[in-house]
Scaffold this active site. Structure first.
Site, PDB file in Angstrom:
ATOM      1  CB  SER A   1      -0.922   0.020   1.225  1.00 38.36           C
ATOM      2  OG  SER A   1      -1.777   1.155   1.178  1.00 38.36           O
ATOM      3  CD  GLU A   2      -1.173   5.148  -3.219  1.00 40.13           C
ATOM      4  OE1 GLU A   2      -1.269   6.323  -3.586  1.00 40.13           O
ATOM      5  OE2 GLU A   2      -1.677   4.191  -3.833  1.00 40.13           O
ATOM      6  CG  ASN A   3      -0.868   3.700   3.618  1.00 36.80           C
ATOM      7  OD1 ASN A   3      -0.920   2.768   2.824  1.00 36.80           O
ATOM      8  ND2 ASN A   3      -1.387   3.618   4.837  1.00 36.80           N
TER       9      ASN A   3
END
Length: 220
Positions: A52-54
């Site tokens: 997940s990009e976070n």
């Protein structure tokens, strides 16, 4: 042309169908919407590392009501779980993975996909679900493969698979495969090629609901 009797796939069925095609060992980013559900349908014995990009690496299925950790969310602010060996990383390190070409696959939702692989998955209106491009532009350009999962037509029946996109583009010529509630379709140099259709759906009916020419894929 008479319509055949078929039942479009549900959102869960669409996510399950995508999960079937993800091989062992791939590093995979899941976009917001239907793509986030894909992690629920990859068997735990198959090692797929969801990103997940976070800054989450090694996401698992959605948590049960008694297993939710309010500090563990994905980029869409949904609660997720962490598989054994998973990790939290800095946001900059997460994007270094994306931009460095270290993701085998990204699965995104979209408003439209064009027959040449252009993707439009954001809008300029604040009233839309995705009013800004976010990290999708980096993911579409940086991942080794881009798959899209979306409804085949809009709520008012307009095709989402088109000759050219009318929404602002996220990336050009990047989509490899599209999963809809009606079909699985590859994007090839010849345009859209139908890999499979929902049970009971005829080719002519699928073509009528598509805004670009379809071809049947050659048998494997």
């Amino acid at each position: 042309m008479s319509e055949t009797s078929f039942t479009p796939l549900s959102r869960k069925d669409m996510a399950r169908r995508v999960a079937q095609d993800i091989p062992e060992g791939w590093y995979v980013n899941l976009g917001i919407g239907i793509p986030t559900m894909v992690a629920d349908y990859v068997p735990l014995e198959r090692e797929v590392v969801f990103h997940s990009e976070n800054g989450v690496l090694g996401m698992g299925p959605a948590p049960g009501p008694d297993d939710a950790d309010p500090w563990l969310i994905n980029a869409g602010k949904q609660l997720v779980t962490l598989r054994r060996g998973g990790a939290y990383v800095h946001h900059a390190d997460s994007f270094a993975m994306i931009r460095g070409g270290h993701l085998d696959l990204c699965v995104l939702g979209a408003f439209e996909v064009a027959e040449n692989g252009d993707i439009a998955n954001w809008a300029t209106s604040a009233n839309d679900t995705a009013p800004a491009v976010g990290g999708a532009m980096d993911l579409a350009a940086g991942a080794k493969r881009l798959w899209v999962v979306m409804e085949h037509v809009t709520k008012d029946g307009r095709p989402r698979l088109v000759e050219s996109c009318s929404y602002p583009l996220t990336a050009m010529r990047s989509v490899r495969r599209i999963y809809t509630n009606m079909a699985v379709i590859d994007v090839t140099p010849r345009g859209f090629e139908v890999v499979e259709m929902a049970p009971g759906l005829g080719f002519d009916e699928l073509q009528a609901k598509t805004g670009a020419r379809l071809r049947m894929a050659e048998p494997a």
